[in-house]
Design an enzyme around this catalytic site. Sequence first.
Site, short mmCIF file in Angstrom:
data_model
loop_
_atom_site.label_atom_id
_atom_site.label_comp_id
_atom_site.label_asym_id
_atom_site.label_seq_id
_atom_site.Cartn_x
_atom_site.Cartn_y
_atom_site.Cartn_z
N ARG A 114 0.85 -1.19 0.00
CA ARG A 114 0.00 0.00 0.00
C ARG A 114 0.89 1.25 0.00
NH1 ARG A 114 1.75 1.97 3.94
NH2 ARG A 114 0.60 3.89 3.57
N GLY A 115 0.20 2.41 -0.15
CA GLY A 115 0.94 3.66 -0.29
C GLY A 115 1.11 3.91 -1.79
N ALA A 116 0.85 5.15 -2.20
CA ALA A 116 0.71 5.41 -3.64
C ALA A 116 1.91 4.98 -4.48
CB ALA A 116 0.38 6.89 -3.82
N ARG A 154 -7.30 -0.69 -7.09
CA ARG A 154 -7.66 0.44 -6.22
C ARG A 154 -7.80 1.68 -7.11
NH1 ARG A 154 -4.43 1.27 -0.77
NH2 ARG A 154 -6.38 2.27 -0.16
N ASP A 201 -2.05 10.89 -2.54
CA ASP A 201 -2.33 9.78 -3.45
C ASP A 201 -2.64 10.24 -4.86
OD1 ASP A 201 -3.04 8.80 -0.57
OD2 ASP A 201 -2.68 7.02 -1.79
N ASN A 246 -5.55 12.54 -0.12
CA ASN A 246 -4.70 11.72 0.76
C ASN A 246 -5.62 10.97 1.72
OD1 ASN A 246 -2.02 10.89 1.60
ND2 ASN A 246 -2.36 12.03 3.47
N LYS A 247 -5.04 10.16 2.56
CA LYS A 247 -5.80 9.34 3.52
C LYS A 247 -6.86 10.17 4.25
CE LYS A 247 -5.55 5.84 4.13
NZ LYS A 247 -6.47 4.95 3.37
O1 MRU Z 1 -4.85 3.35 1.91
P1 MRU Z 1 -3.36 3.55 1.91
O2 MRU Z 1 -2.70 3.04 3.14
O3 MRU Z 1 -2.72 3.03 0.64
O4 MRU Z 1 -3.20 5.12 1.88
C1 MRU Z 1 -1.92 5.68 1.76
C2 MRU Z 1 -1.86 7.14 2.01
O5 MRU Z 1 -2.84 7.84 2.09
C3 MRU Z 1 -0.51 7.73 2.05
O6 MRU Z 1 -0.44 8.82 2.90
C4 MRU Z 1 -0.19 8.18 0.62
O7 MRU Z 1 -0.23 7.08 -0.25
C5 MRU Z 1 1.08 8.82 0.48
S1 MRU Z 1 2.31 7.61 0.30
C6 MRU Z 1 3.83 8.21 0.04
#
Ligand code: MRU
Length: 359
Positions: A41-43, A84, A234, A244-245
């Site tokens: 996970r994470g963009a 996703r 993201d 973002n989250k």
């Molecule tokens: O749902 P996730 O855990 O994939 O969400 C990730 C985030 O919101 C991070 O803050 C975002 O991807 C930035 S990652 C460098």
Amino acid sequence: AGGIPGKLVILDQRRLPEEEIYLERTTVEDLHGDIRTLAVRGAPAIGIAAAYGVVLGAVSASGGSARTAVESALSAADFLASSRPTAVNLFNALDRMRAKARHAGLDASSGTEAAGILLAEARRIHEEDEAICKAIGSNGAGLIRDGTGVLTHCNAGGLATSGFGTALGVIYAAFMRGRRFKVYADETRPLLQGARLTAWELSRAGVEYCILCDGAAGWAMRTGMIHIVVTGADRIARNGDAANKVGTYALSVLAEKHGIPFYVAAPSTTFDRDCPTGSEIPIEERSEDEVLAFMGRRTAPPGARAFNPAFDVTPAGLITGIITENGIIERPDRAGVEAAMRWGTAGKVAGQIRKPKPA
Ligand code: MRU
């Protein structure tokens, strides 16, 4: 097949911090499930993993012609695109792999050769992210000084990228310059990426931190503990609106109310040139069960319903600056984003892009 590794190894982030388990994936189906369920996970990390997933698709059909391998790679790309919806890094990486696959279909003389061309491209995407995150860290490090209270949300660290991180990359870079400060890591309901993953990373790095439940951020700001907010993103629209989250938008409103600078750290792969504003960013809604239960145990009464958007959008007007590998876009807007991304108007607003000198 023919010297091309047909296996992708990923750290299962669902099990952290209790267990460090590595998954060995050979099929696109398994990887799709890993992305959907947040094992990876994470963009930026999703984009890198998906690029390798396209290679898995090619390898699985590499015993025959280049054309067959390329067709398999392209269908892997289409399938992974459905894992996703919000992080644009996924689609940017897949577009790049598709373009390479089409070239490989013309240039390669065998399926193995085509798979090799795709593997090289996936490795380039991976390595470029390493360099980009280091540059983001270097551009943002000066924002954090001795004694600063830094609030971050979710996990925008090594786990979310190729290894260094974006928001946490800024924090690591400041720490490596000898700055000593404290990080406040939002717990990040409902899946606890802050309490589980950011805390795991910061403790391994030796950075002082403490975890806040998400609702405590406003009070921490009000009582003077927080001097800067730095989050990841993201997807960033052309006008600087940043997804973002979920919970990030609330932090930006609180930061403005308390006069605290609010920064987003993100690589160019997180910018969406086809998305004019934040209103066009698709926001993933996840299962109600993530909210109605906690650590696998139901906490809400029978029949309770939940609203579970995984992301929200912070309007550009609430962002002090976006820290990119090309410099910091101050008070982001369309002209600033286009200049930093070199999308046509470069030069006209160069004054809006601040490029701090390397330490
Ligand atoms: O749902 P996730 O855990 O994939 O969400 C990730 C985030 O919101 C991070 O803050 C975002 O991807 C930035 S990652 C460098």
